[in-house]
Design a protein around this motif. Structure first.
Motif, PDB file in Angstrom:
ATOM      1  N   ARG A 109       0.836  -1.211   0.000  1.00 44.31           N
ATOM      2  CA  ARG A 109       0.000   0.000   0.000  1.00 44.31           C
ATOM      3  C   ARG A 109       0.866   1.255   0.000  1.00 44.31           C
ATOM      4  NH1 ARG A 109      -5.375  -0.742   3.687  1.00 44.31           N
ATOM      5  NH2 ARG A 109      -5.792  -2.934   3.246  1.00 44.31           N
ATOM      6  N   GLN A 110       1.956   1.198   0.729  1.00 47.40           N
ATOM      7  CA  GLN A 110       2.839   2.361   0.746  1.00 47.40           C
ATOM      8  C   GLN A 110       3.435   2.615  -0.634  1.00 47.40           C
ATOM      9  OE1 GLN A 110       6.790   2.365   2.813  1.00 47.40           O
ATOM     10  NE2 GLN A 110       5.750   3.792   4.180  1.00 47.40           N
ATOM     11  N   ARG A 111       3.773   1.547  -1.357  1.00 47.31           N
ATOM     12  CA  ARG A 111       4.265   1.723  -2.727  1.00 47.31           C
ATOM     13  C   ARG A 111       3.221   2.430  -3.590  1.00 47.31           C
ATOM     14  NH1 ARG A 111       5.873  -4.510  -3.657  1.00 47.31           N
ATOM     15  NH2 ARG A 111       7.055  -4.770  -1.717  1.00 47.31           N
ATOM     16  N   VAL A 112       1.949   2.082  -3.374  1.00 50.18           N
ATOM     17  CA  VAL A 112       0.872   2.718  -4.136  1.00 50.18           C
ATOM     18  C   VAL A 112       0.835   4.211  -3.846  1.00 50.18           C
ATOM     19  CG1 VAL A 112      -1.617   2.752  -4.579  1.00 50.18           C
ATOM     20  CG2 VAL A 112      -0.454   0.572  -4.168  1.00 50.18           C
ATOM     21  N   GLU A 113       1.005   4.585  -2.569  1.00 43.38           N
ATOM     22  CA  GLU A 113       1.018   6.002  -2.208  1.00 43.38           C
ATOM     23  C   GLU A 113       2.163   6.735  -2.906  1.00 43.38           C
ATOM     24  OE1 GLU A 113      -1.052   7.842  -0.794  1.00 43.38           O
ATOM     25  OE2 GLU A 113      -1.934   7.030   1.033  1.00 43.38           O
ATOM     26  N   ILE A 114       3.335   6.117  -2.946  1.00 43.86           N
ATOM     27  CA  ILE A 114       4.483   6.754  -3.603  1.00 43.86           C
ATOM     28  C   ILE A 114       4.234   6.864  -5.098  1.00 43.86           C
ATOM     29  CG2 ILE A 114       6.943   6.511  -4.129  1.00 43.86           C
ATOM     30  CD1 ILE A 114       7.254   5.149  -1.380  1.00 43.86           C
ATOM     31  N   LEU A 115       3.656   5.827  -5.707  1.00 47.63           N
ATOM     32  CA  LEU A 115       3.348   5.871  -7.134  1.00 47.63           C
ATOM     33  C   LEU A 115       2.345   6.982  -7.451  1.00 47.63           C
ATOM     34  CD1 LEU A 115       3.168   2.059  -7.963  1.00 47.63           C
ATOM     35  CD2 LEU A 115       4.812   3.704  -8.879  1.00 47.63           C
ATOM     36  N   LYS A 116       1.396   7.220  -6.545  1.00 47.97           N
ATOM     37  CA  LYS A 116       0.448   8.322  -6.737  1.00 47.97           C
ATOM     38  C   LYS A 116       1.182   9.653  -6.887  1.00 47.97           C
ATOM     39  CE  LYS A 116      -2.876   8.925  -3.854  1.00 47.97           C
ATOM     40  NZ  LYS A 116      -3.624   8.935  -2.569  1.00 47.97           N
ATOM     41  N   LEU A 117       2.178   9.860  -6.043  1.00 47.01           N
ATOM     42  CA  LEU A 117       2.931  11.122  -6.083  1.00 47.01           C
ATOM     43  C   LEU A 117       3.750  11.221  -7.362  1.00 47.01           C
ATOM     44  CD1 LEU A 117       4.223  11.311  -2.399  1.00 47.01           C
ATOM     45  CD2 LEU A 117       2.015  12.007  -3.327  1.00 47.01           C
ATOM     46  N   LEU A 118       4.426  10.126  -7.720  1.00 43.76           N
ATOM     47  CA  LEU A 118       5.260  10.149  -8.922  1.00 43.76           C
ATOM     48  C   LEU A 118       4.412  10.327 -10.175  1.00 43.76           C
ATOM     49  CD1 LEU A 118       7.731   7.270  -7.987  1.00 43.76           C
ATOM     50  CD2 LEU A 118       8.167   9.732  -7.876  1.00 43.76           C
ATOM     51  N   TYR A 119       3.229   9.740 -10.189  1.00 45.53           N
ATOM     52  CA  TYR A 119       2.330   9.881 -11.331  1.00 45.53           C
ATOM     53  C   TYR A 119       1.939  11.344 -11.542  1.00 45.53           C
ATOM     54  CZ  TYR A 119      -1.832   9.235 -14.255  1.00 45.53           C
ATOM     55  OH  TYR A 119      -2.762   9.315 -15.277  1.00 45.53           O
ATOM     56  N   ARG A 120       1.850  12.090 -10.455  1.00 52.08           N
ATOM     57  CA  ARG A 120       1.479  13.501 -10.526  1.00 52.08           C
ATOM     58  C   ARG A 120       2.695  14.407 -10.727  1.00 52.08           C
ATOM     59  NH1 ARG A 120      -2.070  10.591  -8.386  1.00 52.08           N
ATOM     60  NH2 ARG A 120      -4.277  11.126  -8.283  1.00 52.08           N
ATOM     61  N   GLY A 121       3.865  13.797 -10.927  1.00 50.58           N
ATOM     62  CA  GLY A 121       5.052  14.570 -11.235  1.00 50.58           C
ATOM     63  C   GLY A 121       5.767  15.159 -10.040  1.00 50.58           C
ATOM     64  N   ALA A 122       5.559  14.595  -8.854  1.00 47.53           N
ATOM     65  CA  ALA A 122       6.214  15.135  -7.655  1.00 47.53           C
ATOM     66  C   ALA A 122       7.728  14.995  -7.762  1.00 47.53           C
ATOM     67  CB  ALA A 122       5.711  14.412  -6.409  1.00 47.53           C
ATOM     68  N   ARG A 123       8.433  16.078  -7.471  1.00 44.84           N
ATOM     69  CA  ARG A 123       9.892  16.070  -7.431  1.00 44.84           C
ATOM     70  C   ARG A 123      10.409  16.139  -5.996  1.00 44.84           C
ATOM     71  NH1 ARG A 123      12.134  13.985 -11.500  1.00 44.84           N
ATOM     72  NH2 ARG A 123      14.078  15.097 -10.997  1.00 44.84           N
ATOM     73  N   VAL A 124       9.529  16.530  -5.074  1.00 40.98           N
ATOM     74  CA  VAL A 124       9.855  16.543  -3.650  1.00 40.98           C
ATOM     75  C   VAL A 124       8.842  15.651  -2.947  1.00 40.98           C
ATOM     76  CG1 VAL A 124      10.078  17.918  -1.550  1.00 40.98           C
ATOM     77  CG2 VAL A 124      10.770  18.892  -3.766  1.00 40.98           C
ATOM     78  N   LEU A 125       9.323  14.588  -2.291  1.00 39.09           N
ATOM     79  CA  LEU A 125       8.450  13.642  -1.607  1.00 39.09           C
ATOM     80  C   LEU A 125       8.627  13.793  -0.105  1.00 39.09           C
ATOM     81  CD1 LEU A 125       8.932  12.420  -4.512  1.00 39.09           C
ATOM     82  CD2 LEU A 125       8.448  10.191  -3.494  1.00 39.09           C
ATOM     83  N   ILE A 126       7.519  13.946   0.608  1.00 38.54           N
ATOM     84  CA  ILE A 126       7.512  14.045   2.067  1.00 38.54           C
ATOM     85  C   ILE A 126       6.902  12.757   2.605  1.00 38.54           C
ATOM     86  CG2 ILE A 126       6.733  15.373   4.069  1.00 38.54           C
ATOM     87  CD1 ILE A 126       6.179  17.690   2.004  1.00 38.54           C
ATOM     88  N   LEU A 127       7.641  12.026   3.435  1.00 35.96           N
ATOM     89  CA  LEU A 127       7.142  10.779   4.011  1.00 35.96           C
ATOM     90  C   LEU A 127       7.132  10.894   5.532  1.00 35.96           C
ATOM     91  CD1 LEU A 127       8.661  10.016   1.180  1.00 35.96           C
ATOM     92  CD2 LEU A 127       8.317   7.677   1.971  1.00 35.96           C
ATOM     93  N   ASP A 128       5.946  10.785   6.119  1.00 39.15           N
ATOM     94  CA  ASP A 128       5.772  10.925   7.563  1.00 39.15           C
ATOM     95  C   ASP A 128       5.845   9.547   8.214  1.00 39.15           C
ATOM     96  OD1 ASP A 128       5.249  11.859  10.079  1.00 39.15           O
ATOM     97  OD2 ASP A 128       3.162  12.411   9.699  1.00 39.15           O
ATOM     98  N   GLU A 129       6.899   9.318   9.000  1.00 38.13           N
ATOM     99  CA  GLU A 129       7.121   8.030   9.681  1.00 38.13           C
ATOM    100  C   GLU A 129       6.945   6.867   8.697  1.00 38.13           C
ATOM    101  OE1 GLU A 129       8.303   7.784  12.556  1.00 38.13           O
ATOM    102  OE2 GLU A 129       7.887   9.697  13.518  1.00 38.13           O
ATOM    103  N   PRO A 130       7.718   6.834   7.624  1.00 36.63           N
ATOM    104  CA  PRO A 130       7.448   5.869   6.549  1.00 36.63           C
ATOM    105  C   PRO A 130       7.639   4.419   6.923  1.00 36.63           C
ATOM    106  CG  PRO A 130       9.553   6.965   6.184  1.00 36.63           C
ATOM    107  CD  PRO A 130       8.883   7.689   7.319  1.00 36.63           C
ATOM    108  N   THR A 131       8.441   4.109   7.954  1.00 38.05           N
ATOM    109  CA  THR A 131       8.678   2.704   8.300  1.00 38.05           C
ATOM    110  C   THR A 131       7.937   2.270   9.548  1.00 38.05           C
ATOM    111  OG1 THR A 131      10.646   3.204   9.628  1.00 38.05           O
ATOM    112  CG2 THR A 131      10.984   2.833   7.275  1.00 38.05           C
ATOM    113  N   ALA A 132       7.035   3.121  10.061  1.00 36.63           N
ATOM    114  CA  ALA A 132       6.345   2.801  11.318  1.00 36.63           C
ATOM    115  C   ALA A 132       5.537   1.518  11.215  1.00 36.63           C
ATOM    116  CB  ALA A 132       5.439   3.961  11.727  1.00 36.63           C
ATOM    117  N   VAL A 133       5.042   1.180  10.020  1.00 36.70           N
ATOM    118  CA  VAL A 133       4.206  -0.010   9.862  1.00 36.70           C
ATOM    119  C   VAL A 133       4.872  -1.066   8.991  1.00 36.70           C
ATOM    120  CG1 VAL A 133       2.046   1.219  10.247  1.00 36.70           C
ATOM    121  CG2 VAL A 133       2.998   1.121   7.951  1.00 36.70           C
TER     122      VAL A 133
END
Length: 501
Positions: free
Chosen positions: A154-178
């Motif tokens: 699911r986290q990969r899906v969230e990252i793909l959502k950002l990349l699909y929209r052309g994000a060049r700066v990614l902010i990840l809040d506690e990305p390894t907590a789960v």
């Protein structure tokens, strides 16, 4: 501590003098943050230090009271996240924002759908997601329903959502907590690959080893102010811990073993598992996520029916008892999901801190709860456990994740139940609070209570447990004493490579 040098040309995000006040709280106090192109920048700080507020301001979710934001050298004013996305920023929140009933492809292209004859072009959506996933090393099935996916995917899906929209700066809040340790390693491999391609990544994390191994630069906040800004290669974990807490932190404390006494918990044939826990000992369960640990604990807590076997607590059969009856028999429970299971977010801190024990310890003669008693009880635990909150009347949902965790731990330890079931006791908690919670669990054990611990952090299981059980494919595959449980041995057992020791 000297900040890493940066030039206007390579600075992609620059926050200057960011100040934000809430009622009774100065969340951010003239904070500066600079993130360079192609770097992984860690934002660290204790729970309540202002990290999430700062990122919410950057992402257009909160309005600042003072300061400026520049993206690629241009001053910007984001009124909502859509503005931030349009400027090339994207954020993955701790609680994923996905539609469980939709496919991966449908989630990724949501609100930016390729269309054919005015309708969603499913084939184009699947093709775009598949190509994007292959390009960035984020393997997913575009046709899979998100609700059926494990948390790491699911986290990969969230990252793909950002990349699909052309994000060049990614902010990840506690990305390894789960995430499991293996999933966390894979995530950082992806983040390093993205940085090498020119993306910039901001990770909000409490985990010192991740910062030391996975980031290029780090900014530390304490009480809303910047206390350190430096290259990761130029610092140490101990130095970062001190910058976060304002004191020296003993990172590798050796704890004395417990003194096991009378049998408290006996489990026979429940979900194919046999185990015992005695007074004065901590028994840890290690295992890769999905091997039955959570289901076992939920069965012991009364949240899942027990179809076979027997559970005894201090000699009393509680196999089919309700959760309330188990509490009355002497069971306390810190669940893995502190928000959905462990607390009522809309209820006040005072009410949450009383839940589960209120009928016995806080009720009046007529069975009613006395507001003054609730407040007094809450203030005592808030002070004792260092919960950062404006007042006992504040809703639990307003707390940061780490402070919500401290609330649940405080409530469950406060009544001295003979048995404590605890899952992921320090997930999403800062280094100072981790040490505090560990000390409290050891003190609970030393006071003669029994503790059954489940944690995805091998160092936590090894550091706290007197005995360690390994679960593999729903069964106990190995059992070790503290002395025999080195990381390699546990790793092999977790992979199913050994039998019971």
């Amino acid at each position: 501590m000297t900040p890493p040098p940066s030039s206007p040309a390579d600075t992609v995000v620059e926050l200057t003098g960011i100040t934000k006040r809430f009622t009774g709280t100065l969340a951010n106090d003239a904070v500066d943050l600079r993130v360079r192109r192609g770097e992984i920048h860690a934002l660290m700080g204790e729970n309540g230090a202002g990290k999430s507020t700062l990122m919410s301001i950057l992402y257009g979710m909160e309005r600042r009271d003072a300061g400026t934001i520049r993206v690629n050298g241009r001053e910007v004013e984001f009124s909502d996240p859509a503005d931030a996305i349009a400027a090339g920023l994207g954020m993955v929140h701790q609680s994923f924002r996905l539609f469980d009933s939709l496919t991966v492809a449908e989630n990724v292209v949501f609100r930016a759908e390729p269309r054919r004859f005015g309708l969603l072009d499913h084939a184009a959506a699947r093709r775009s997601v598949r190509e994007l996933a292959e390009e960035h090393g984020l393997p997913v099935d575009p046709d899979a329903r998100v609700g059926d996916l494990p948390v790491g995917v699911r986290q990969r899906v969230e990252i793909l959502k950002l990349l699909y929209r052309g994000a060049r700066v990614l902010i990840l809040d506690e990305p390894t907590a789960v995430l499991t340790p293996d999933e966390a390693d894979r995530l950082f491999a992806v983040l390093k690959s993205l940085a090498a391609q020119g993306h910039s990544v901001i990770i909000v994390t409490h985990k010192l080893h991740e910062v030391m191994e996975g980031s290029d630069s780090v900014t530390v906040l304490r009480d809303g102010r910047v206390t350190a800004r430096l290259r990761t290669a130029d610092t140490t974990a101990a130095e970062l811990a001190e910058a976060m807490t304002g004191r020296r932190v003993e990172l590798d404390r050796i704890r004395p073993p417990g003194t096991p006494g009378d049998l408290v918990l006996s489990v026979s044939g429940v979900r194919g598992v046999d185990l015992t826990v005695r007074a004065g000992e901590i028994v840890g369960i290690a295992g890769v996520a999905g091997n039955g640990q959570s289901e076992l604990i939920e069965a012991l807590a009364g949240l899942r029916p027990v179809s076979a076997g027997r559970v005894e607590l201090a000699g009393q059969d509680i196999t089919h008892a309700s959760p309330a009856a188990r509490r009355a028999a002497g069971l306390a429970y810190v669940p893995e999901d502190r928000a959905a299971v462990g607390t009522a977010p809309a209820a006040s801190l005072a009410e949450n801190l009383a839940m589960g024990h209120h009928r016995r310890s806080l009720a009046t003669r007529r069975g009613l709860l006395h507001p003054a008693a609730l407040r007094t009880h809450a203030r005592s635990l808030i002070e004792r456990y260092g919960i950062k909150a404006p007042s006992p009347a504040a809703p639990a949902g307003a707390l940061s994740g780490g402070n919500l965790q401290k609330l649940v731990v405080a409530r469950e330890l406060a009544h001295g139940a003979p048995l404590l079931l605890v899952e992921q006791p320090t997930r999403g908690v800062d280094i100072g609070a981790i040490q505090q919670i560990h000390d409290q669990l050891i003190a609970y054990r030393d006071a003669g209570h029994a503790v059954l611990l489940v944690s995805a952090e091998l160092s936590e299981v090894r550091g706290l447990s007197d005995r360690i059980l390994v679960m593999y494919e729903g069964r106990i595959s190995a059992s070790y004493t503290r002395e025999d449980a080195d990381e390699r041995t546990l790793g092999l057992a977790m992979a199913g490579a050994v039998g019971v020791a």
